[in-house]
Design a protein around this motif. Sequence first.
Motif, PDB file in Angstrom:
ATOM      1  N   UNK B 160      47.522  35.368  52.108  1.00 12.72           N
ATOM      2  CA  UNK B 160      46.105  34.895  51.773  1.00 12.72           C
ATOM      3  C   UNK B 160      46.302  34.064  50.306  1.00 12.72           C
ATOM      4  N   UNK B 161      47.426  33.704  49.736  1.00 13.52           N
ATOM      5  CA  UNK B 161      47.702  32.957  48.511  1.00 13.52           C
ATOM      6  C   UNK B 161      47.913  33.793  47.430  1.00 13.52           C
ATOM      7  N   UNK B 162      47.689  33.423  46.338  1.00 16.64           N
ATOM      8  CA  UNK B 162      48.022  34.163  45.095  1.00 16.64           C
ATOM      9  C   UNK B 162      47.488  35.366  45.140  1.00 16.64           C
ATOM     10  N   UNK B 163      47.913  36.635  44.619  1.00 14.72           N
ATOM     11  CA  UNK B 163      47.498  37.956  44.600  1.00 14.72           C
ATOM     12  C   UNK B 163      46.663  38.092  43.651  1.00 14.72           C
ATOM     13  N   UNK B 164      45.380  38.162  43.717  1.00 17.13           N
ATOM     14  CA  UNK B 164      44.362  38.097  42.581  1.00 17.13           C
ATOM     15  C   UNK B 164      44.447  39.238  41.814  1.00 17.13           C
ATOM     16  N   UNK B 165      44.732  40.465  42.573  1.00 14.89           N
ATOM     17  CA  UNK B 165      44.661  41.807  41.789  1.00 14.89           C
ATOM     18  C   UNK B 165      45.804  41.715  40.503  1.00 14.89           C
ATOM     19  N   UNK B 166      46.930  41.217  40.977  1.00 16.24           N
ATOM     20  CA  UNK B 166      48.019  40.942  39.950  1.00 16.24           C
ATOM     21  C   UNK B 166      47.672  40.193  38.844  1.00 16.24           C
ATOM     22  N   UNK B 167      47.016  39.050  39.568  1.00 15.19           N
ATOM     23  CA  UNK B 167      46.569  37.873  38.386  1.00 15.19           C
ATOM     24  C   UNK B 167      45.655  38.365  37.364  1.00 15.19           C
ATOM     25  N   UNK B 168      44.462  39.139  37.607  1.00 15.02           N
ATOM     26  CA  UNK B 168      43.622  39.877  36.959  1.00 15.02           C
ATOM     27  C   UNK B 168      44.316  40.850  36.034  1.00 15.02           C
ATOM     28  N   UNK B 169      45.030  41.578  36.417  1.00 17.65           N
ATOM     29  CA  UNK B 169      45.907  42.559  35.815  1.00 17.65           C
ATOM     30  C   UNK B 169      46.591  41.723  34.574  1.00 17.65           C
ATOM     31  N   UNK B 170      47.506  40.642  34.868  1.00 23.69           N
ATOM     32  CA  UNK B 170      48.326  39.898  34.120  1.00 23.69           C
ATOM     33  C   UNK B 170      47.301  39.318  32.983  1.00 23.69           C
TER      34      UNK B 170
END
Lengths: 418, 418
Positions: B160-170
């Motif tokens: 589904x594209x970029x992993x937003x949970x990892x994005x948020x954490x980063x």
Amino acid sequence: MIFAKKLAEALNMKNLFADRVLNNSTADLDEIFKNSANPENISFSGGFPDNHLFPEADLKQAYQDAITNDGPAIFQYQTTQGPLALRKKIAARMQQHAEVPTTANEVMLTQGGQQAIDLVAKLVLNHGDAMIVEGPTYMGALAAFDTYEPTYYEVPVDQHGMDIRVLRKTLRQHPEIKLIYTVPDFHNPTGTTMSIKRRQELVALANQYNCLILEDSPYRDLRYNGKSVPAVKHFDTEGRVIFISSFSKILSPALRTGWLVADEHLMTELINLKSAIDVQSPNVTLAAVNTYLDEHDLDAHIAKLNAAYKVKRDAMLTAMDRYFPKNVQYTRPNGGFFIWVTLPDNVDAHELLTDVILPQAHVAYVPSSCQFASRKVKNGFRLNYTSLAPVTITRGIQRLGALLQPQAAANLQTAIQF
Amino acid sequence: MIFAKKLAEALNMKNLFADRVLNNSTADLDEIFKNSANPENISFSGGFPDNHLFPEADLKQAYQDAITNDGPAIFQYQTTQGPLALRKKIAARMQQHAEVPTTANEVMLTQGGQQAIDLVAKLVLNHGDAMIVEGPTYMGALAAFDTYEPTYYEVPVDQHGMDIRVLRKTLRQHPEIKLIYTVPDFHNPTGTTMSIKRRQELVALANQYNCLILEDSPYRDLRYNGKSVPAVKHFDTEGRVIFISSFSKILSPALRTGWLVADEHLMTELINLKSAIDVQSPNVTLAAVNTYLDEHDLDAHIAKLNAAYKVKRDAMLTAMDRYFPKNVQYTRPNGGFFIWVTLPDNVDAHELLTDVILPQAHVAYVPSSCQFASRKVKNGFRLNYTSLAPVTITRGIQRLGALLQPQAAANLQTAIQF
């Protein structure tokens, strides 16, 4: 620039811009082109070739023939360095016109000479690295260098090119200097050409102080008087000179077809950098230029340009001799696009342009301040004579000269610099 | 790179290169293109459109008509931003195809999408500045970013594209991050498309953490199944998304005609930067593209491309289903140019390519290591299916699959990642 900064601040995005953007004080080339396009003005500001001298029908035919001959592959990705056939032709021209023995492997096609400047800056300059520019110099080169945030040292130009004594002294004081940028042939903006002796001395100093030389020579073939001198790269003994030129002034700037000549230890890196910037130049254009060179005699076309531009240069100098005050100095170039004017010391050519010349004479030039890295020299300006008809040149110079008279009269005591 | 470094050292010129060059470890795109050109290989490595699908006659006519209609002015310098008529057409396409209301002032023409990436990097990145890239990501973008020496944070991509949970954490851990680079539509290299929900979340996070988003979408119109989703920029509320695309994949890459859509507070700076890099894009090319769009229905041409590329994608997936081992995973994209393959954990796809696949199967792919900013993920590779005939695709996948079988058998116990 300030406007964009304020908008970005308002949006809390100021801190998202890189320092190279926030610190940029370069004149916008695009603004100058827009200014030139105003039909009310007689613009001597742009560095435009004459619209009427483009070999329109021949280029049109070249596009057709290139597409017909190359077939669908012409529309596919090709190499970053550019087509071999065109690189071979450029290598041959380098020998013939610049006395630089060159192989096709030492040639890369670029988006005009401008991209070649950007590429060399990117190859060499860390933030703060020291480099030499001429004063004055090509403002587009300053715009390119500025984005790499170098430390500039300025070496003046006189009627024989870069002042080598100042260069030597600067290199002695700043041995960390990495790059020397020069426009040795019909210099932009002064129109002067570097002597053979100074070319030799320049290369010797680059060897001694371990510098690269960026030789920018788009006007080389446009000589109206006198005898050609070999390129600086002709005297290069250690692969330290990167030579750049372009078809912009001798064929058409809209082709955005320039080239860079560098020894192979530099070329590999330059190709990698260009690949990261735009993958390659547009192949249809490069194939069309190559086909044009197959089908036509570019040197015959250049001879036509030189005949026409000589008339324009003469028209401008004749009008300047007639209408300019006696304590205004100017160069008498043997070729190229530009004449450089030096006003009395305390005249600000930029203020004069915006306050007096543009509103009253509807004439435009490029003031000196944006053509010096130091931005400190304010009493000069650049005139272009290639884009306009001789009669328009005379009329514009007459109008300009009339408004220079009171400036000059108020400053009769001032020493002449150039 | 090491070779050039040694040569430069031998010449005592090593200290003349900028750090961005000496530290560069990016795969050379040009090398991949050369490799693809070897007629002995079946190359799945390039990102090439099909040579046979270029509208050759129509483009040839467009060049002719553009030169005829525009007259000599077509060969003169024009503006840096690009011709208004073409910018208007692109603005209309942005509304129609990406659901992004766009004015012509918000569009700039660039040398392919690649130059737009370089421009945005140059706008934003100081040495060391923090940015997000997807893992894996487009290797050409890494090549462009690398030259500005950023600090990368990698966010994984799933179906589904970029992993937003990892994005948020980063972003929480590194609020100094300035730029998020994403290829949301038929992602290069995985082929996956970001969901609507994640697009909304991405924009919300950029607003919250004061970042810019660089949305790179050259494959957007090449959809073979399913329903189009709005661009990330459709959800942009604060002018934080810069959208880029290109005619490279839907018309011809050799035109090097891409575009960038940005709000005006960013556009002014981007124009200044492009002016310093190459003054402008080649006007004859831009006029020809504009004329092509006047004379032909680009969407009808794209429909033809989609029909042909769907057959190729299906041929590749069918062959992979048949010939690939069961513990090798791959994506099933709904459009675009690429399929992403994940091998068992401990297989190095780059070693496998050079030691086994190229010499024995004469098949080429792009190994994962050069498609991760971290260079750490070694067990994947990218396959392209658009440039070859379906029968060649099937033959190449069969040859590749046969050599993957022993690798897979030796690693049956390995968990599957993708």
